[in-house]
Design a protein around this motif. Structure first.
Motif, PDB file in Angstrom:
ATOM      1  N   LEU A 197      20.469-102.426  67.782  1.00 32.76           N
ATOM      2  CA  LEU A 197      20.417-103.640  66.955  1.00 32.76           C
ATOM      3  C   LEU A 197      21.647-104.499  67.199  1.00 32.76           C
ATOM      4  CD1 LEU A 197      19.106-102.050  63.630  1.00 32.76           C
ATOM      5  CD2 LEU A 197      17.807-103.129  65.462  1.00 32.76           C
ATOM      6  N   PHE A 198      22.778-103.832  67.363  1.00 30.10           N
ATOM      7  CA  PHE A 198      24.033-104.552  67.625  1.00 30.10           C
ATOM      8  C   PHE A 198      23.919-105.400  68.891  1.00 30.10           C
ATOM      9  CE2 PHE A 198      28.117-104.283  70.014  1.00 30.10           C
ATOM     10  CZ  PHE A 198      28.802-105.244  69.296  1.00 30.10           C
ATOM     11  N   VAL A 199      23.328-104.821  69.938  1.00 25.97           N
ATOM     12  CA  VAL A 199      23.237-105.551  71.211  1.00 25.97           C
ATOM     13  C   VAL A 199      22.425-106.835  71.053  1.00 25.97           C
ATOM     14  CG1 VAL A 199      22.364-105.448  73.566  1.00 25.97           C
ATOM     15  CG2 VAL A 199      23.575-103.505  72.600  1.00 25.97           C
ATOM     16  N   ILE A 200      21.354-106.766  70.269  1.00 23.77           N
ATOM     17  CA  ILE A 200      20.519-107.957  70.058  1.00 23.77           C
ATOM     18  C   ILE A 200      21.334-109.064  69.387  1.00 23.77           C
ATOM     19  CG2 ILE A 200      18.497-108.840  68.822  1.00 23.77           C
ATOM     20  CD1 ILE A 200      17.358-105.921  69.090  1.00 23.77           C
ATOM     21  N   VAL A 201      22.057-108.666  68.359  1.00 21.05           N
ATOM     22  CA  VAL A 201      22.868-109.630  67.608  1.00 21.05           C
ATOM     23  C   VAL A 201      23.989-110.188  68.473  1.00 21.05           C
ATOM     24  CG1 VAL A 201      24.432-109.849  65.661  1.00 21.05           C
ATOM     25  CG2 VAL A 201      22.384-108.443  65.452  1.00 21.05           C
ATOM     26  N   PHE A 202      24.650-109.286  69.187  1.00 19.08           N
ATOM     27  CA  PHE A 202      25.788-109.633  70.030  1.00 19.08           C
ATOM     28  C   PHE A 202      25.379-110.671  71.080  1.00 19.08           C
ATOM     29  CE2 PHE A 202      28.664-108.973  73.592  1.00 19.08           C
ATOM     30  CZ  PHE A 202      29.885-108.850  72.976  1.00 19.08           C
ATOM     31  N   THR A 203      24.222-110.443  71.712  1.00 18.69           N
ATOM     32  CA  THR A 203      23.743-111.352  72.749  1.00 18.69           C
ATOM     33  C   THR A 203      23.664-112.779  72.215  1.00 18.69           C
ATOM     34  OG1 THR A 203      22.406-109.578  73.646  1.00 18.69           O
ATOM     35  CG2 THR A 203      21.842-111.799  74.338  1.00 18.69           C
ATOM     36  N   LEU A 204      23.097-112.929  71.032  1.00 19.31           N
ATOM     37  CA  LEU A 204      22.932-114.281  70.508  1.00 19.31           C
ATOM     38  C   LEU A 204      24.267-114.888  70.103  1.00 19.31           C
ATOM     39  CD1 LEU A 204      19.611-113.589  68.721  1.00 19.31           C
ATOM     40  CD2 LEU A 204      19.993-115.152  70.597  1.00 19.31           C
ATOM     41  N   GLY A 205      25.175-114.061  69.635  1.00 17.82           N
ATOM     42  CA  GLY A 205      26.512-114.567  69.324  1.00 17.82           C
ATOM     43  C   GLY A 205      27.191-115.103  70.569  1.00 17.82           C
ATOM     44  N   ILE A 206      27.055-114.375  71.675  1.00 17.52           N
ATOM     45  CA  ILE A 206      27.692-114.766  72.936  1.00 17.52           C
ATOM     46  C   ILE A 206      27.101-116.063  73.487  1.00 17.52           C
ATOM     47  CG2 ILE A 206      27.877-114.153  75.377  1.00 17.52           C
ATOM     48  CD1 ILE A 206      29.771-112.521  73.966  1.00 17.52           C
ATOM     49  N   VAL A 207      25.775-116.110  73.595  1.00 15.57           N
ATOM     50  CA  VAL A 207      25.184-117.279  74.263  1.00 15.57           C
ATOM     51  C   VAL A 207      25.403-118.552  73.449  1.00 15.57           C
ATOM     52  CG1 VAL A 207      23.478-115.983  75.571  1.00 15.57           C
ATOM     53  CG2 VAL A 207      22.849-116.879  73.340  1.00 15.57           C
TER      54      VAL A 207
END
Lengths: 465, 337
Positions: free
Chosen positions: A57-67
């Motif tokens: 779940l963290f990876v999904i959230v992290f991706t959107l934070g980055i982009v």
């Protein structure tokens, strides 16, 4: 709409959207690291399953934070070129350091953590997630330093029409930074804590691996209880600083038109900005003086007097921010903050009574609360940013003077529509994926047995694309 | 040595690192649909750059931040002037990242096809636009007295600039093809090598035309005369050497050769411009230089200290990460759903 207004809307949309994911990243990265530490220390496989579960779940959230973060960095130059020229000497430093110190670390070690499950030793692998968590929070510190300088400019002198750095230490130790940074970062911890708590409650409610999710719920409860209390106390310090450094913002937060001594706190008011009045007010006597100065009798200045002061200092103009938004944003933020404190302490109480995993109504309530920190966070930023208007750098540069002079309205229309569309699509995708990956919980047969991973092939990467 | 010069070099280094590193992951994204026979092949391609692409992109973000801090006018003029091209790059990078991260999260045909499109276009569009943008800068731009770009979007799309975009796309694609040969095995690796071999000669001709027309259309050779300097010559030699190394199946050396072409080519641009950052075609006095666009001495000093401490650290752990993931990605290593 003209370029200025369009550019402001675009900045608002992209920033609020970015800030849905950032606080969650700040808190969730630390929680995943803590859960993995429990696994490392105890060897209990349940923590490993929890690490992978929340890690996905963290990876999904992290991706959107980055982009969405990349857009933020480039937008200053694209839409706010005059602002960039004016502040670059100072504002650019934290941005550059953020990239150099935090983003490289975050992205490299996230790669190592995601793909290194079977290649790194357990210790190095654990270190990787901690470095990701530390880097995420470091990057928040630098960006808040940049923002704090816009709120309270220090350590500069105006040379040739732009702000030049004169004292770097003053910027590092900006009083505004010291109150704003802890409040914002800890609000991120509350967001992450309620996320883990809410999902654990959802799983307990559905009877999925109750004993495993009780553990993550307990970790999240302690974490959230401490963090939500700290958010309140740090918020109080920030409000007190605001009275001193940005009295106009404080007056707007209170819908206070006339100066009062002693000052009363407004609980409810209908704001009429055009006629400069607040109607149907419910006020608590003395409370604003207490909030502002920690005593019951001090004076708090009203918007009308502050407007006159500003005009005297900076010339004619309207220096009153959008009062309604700031007033209600503040109330929404504080009200929700109280709710988060109550939610987490009630959970601790249930745990103490031994009823944490069996109280179904509490589980349902927490699942509802899970969605609220995003509203509280956005409201907080609206107060901070809208309350500073019409200044982009408080007292130094008007927002209207910061906009790019040569970018056509049509260009901004195109970019604003494109970002809105793409961000909307991403929101739907993110929500869908989070639900999809959260819902199944942890598959049966993985709970108590230690070696369920034996079935996974030797070199299979748990997180590979 | 003055601080402006140091920061000019450091930002050049950041762009060189960016084009070298993201160059190959753009290439992998562009080639993925063409050299994959099935879904597993596509996933192998993506996983060759899986642990790296995000950190590669940070080179760009750092370059942007460094421009903002060290040369705020450069940052402001470039990014507001190239508004729509940059918008396209940003959208492409967003969709590409989402494509990589989310592709295998849902096992549905429509989902995966969409992700494939995001990855392909998200790699192709920035690879092309960076070439167009850089070519425009070395051609000179209509920059006014107040340092603002006064041209429009279509002025940026001259035939020579488009040729520059095609050239950058081609080199990045070759670079990516060779990276795949280093990180995979079997038929996929052979197909990547084959693509590189077929593309090389036409790519070389294209680059040659681009370089020769550079004498006419760019400011780069103004100080040089007819005989190019060492670095332009090395750019060409490394590209030619790459072809022969590839024919001998010395893949890692061939990869190093395309890498050298990218590195040297970028140096040619920066060196040729120096001390100008963005030349004005309206009046040479209105050009942005490392002196009139820079931050104060104090800011540059602080930034230098920070860079001296952190750049080696960053390089250290990035190299460590490439070392950890040095093994080839095989079809067996792809997890099943």
């Amino acid at each position: 709409m003209e370029a200025l207004e369009l550019a402001r809307w675009q900045f608002g949309i992209t920033t609020v959207y970015h800030f849905i994911f950032v606080p969650l990243t700040l808190g969730l990265s630390v929680l995943v690291a803590i859960i993995q530490t429990f696994w490392y220390r105890t060897g209990d496989e349940r923590y490993k399953h929890l690490t992978k579960y929340f890690g996905k779940l963290f990876v999904i959230v992290f991706t959107l934070g980055i982009v969405t973060g990349i857009v933020q960095e480039f937008q200053f130059g694209m839409n706010w070129s005059e602002y960039s020229r004016f502040v670059g000497d100072i504002f650019g430093i934290p941005l550059a350091i953020e990239a150099l110190m935090a983003f490289f670390m975050e992205s490299t070690f996230l790669g190592l953590w995601l793909f290194g499950w079977n290649r790194l030793s357990k210790g190095v692998h654990l270190l990787s997630i901690w470095l990701v968590a530390i880097a995420s929070n470091l990057s928040a510190i630098w960006i808040l330093m940049a923002n704090s300088w816009m709120q309270v400019p220090v350590g500069y002198e105006i040379v040739g029409g732009r702000a030049e750095l004169s004292d770097f230490v003053a910027i590092l130790l900006n009083e505004r930074l010291l109150v704003q940074m802890p409040h914002t970062i800890i609000a991120g911890f509350v967001t992450g804590g309620l996320f883990v708590l809410g999902i654990s409650a959802w799983m307990m409610y559905r009877g999925n691996q109750v004993q495993t999710f009780k553990k993550s719920a307990q970790i999240a409860l302690v974490f959230t209880a401490v963090a939500s209390l700290l958010t309140a106390t740090t918020g109080h310090s920030q409000a007190q600083d605001t009275v001193q450094s940005q009295p106009m913002k404080m007056a707007a937060m209170e819908g206070l038109w006339e100066t009062e001594q002693p000052a009363s706190f407004s609980l409810f008011a209908l704001i009429d900005q055009e006629n400069r009045t607040s109607m149907r007010e419910v006020r608590l006597p003395y409370m604003l003086s207490v909030l502002a100065h920690n005593n019951a009798t001090s004076e708090v200045k009203g918007l009308n007097e502050l407007q006159a002061e500003m005009e005297e200092k900076h010339g004619e103009g309207n220096y009153i921010p959008p009062v309604k938004t700031v007033y209600w944003g503040f109330r929404v933020m504080v009200g929700l903050g109280m709710l988060f404190i109550f939610t987490s302490f009630f959970g601790l109480y249930l745990w103490w009574k031994g009823r944490l995993e069996t109280t179904a109504w509490y589980h349902k309530a927490v699942i509802g609360v899970l969605f609220l920190p995003y509203i509280a966070n956005s409201a907080g930023w609206l107060v901070t940013e809208m309350g500073r208007q019409p200044w982009v750098v408080y007292g130094l540069l008007l927002t209207s003077d910061g906009v790019s002079p040569t970018v056509a309205d049509s260009s901004i229309w195109i970019s604003m529509s494109a970002f809105t569309l793409v961000y909307g699509l991403l929101a739907a995708v993110a929500f869908y994926l989070i639900v999809k990956y959260a819902k199944p919980g942890i598959p049966k047969g993985k709970e108590e047995s230690g070696d369920s991973d034996g079935k996974e092939s030797e070199h299979s990467d748990a997180f590979a694309y | 040595m003055d601080f402006q010069l140091i920061w000019f070099i450091l930002i050049a280094v950041l762009f060189i690192g960016y084009f070298f590193l993201e160059g190959f992951d753009f290439g992998v994204g562009i080639l993925m649909p063409f050299i994959s026979r099935d879904d597993t092949d596509r996933r192998v391609c993506i996983n060759t750059i899986g642990p790296f692409w995000d950190a590669n992109e940070v080179w760009l973000i750092t370059a942007g931040g460094a421009m903002f801090a060290a040369f705020p006018h450069w940052y402001a003029t470039l990014f507001s002037g190239f508004y729509l091209p940059l918008l396209l790059i940003l959208l492409a990078l967003i969709l590409r990242a989402v494509g990589f991260e989310f592709r295998s999260k849902v096992n549905k045909i429509f989902w995966k096809r969409s992700a494939d499109h995001f990855i392909f276009w998200g790699s192709l569009i920035p690879a092309f636009i960076w070439g167009v943008a850089l070519t425009n800068i070395v051609m000179g731009l209509p920059i006014g007295e107040d340092m603002n770009f006064t041209g429009g979007l279509f002025g940026l799309l001259s035939p020579y600039a488009i040729l520059g975009g095609v050239a950058s796309t081609t080199v990045f694609t070759l670079h990516g093809a060779l990276f795949i040969t280093l990180r995979t095995e079997g038929p996929l690796m052979e197909r990547a090598a084959k693509v590189a071999r077929i593309m090389w000669i036409p790519a070389g001709i294209l680059l040659m035309i681009f370089a020769l027309l550079g004498y006419r259309y760019t400011v780069l050779f103004d100080g040089l005369g007819l005989v190019p300097g060492t670095i332009p010559a090395l750019t060409i030699i490394s590209f030619i050497a790459g072809y022969f190394l590839l024919k001998k199946e010395r893949f890692s050396w061939s990869f190093a050769a395309t890498g050298a072409t990218i590195v040297m080519g970028t140096i040619v641009a920066f060196e040729g411009l120096f001390p100008v950052l963005m030349p004005s075609t309206l009046n040479p006095d209105w050009s942005l230089t490392i002196y009139n666009a820079s931050s104060s001495e104090l800011t540059l000093t602080i930034m230098s200290v920070v860079a001296i401490i952190f750049l080696p650290l960053v390089l250290g752990y990035q190299i460590y990460s490439y070392y950890v993931f040095r093994k080839r990605v095989t079809r067996d290593s792809i997890p099943t759903h």
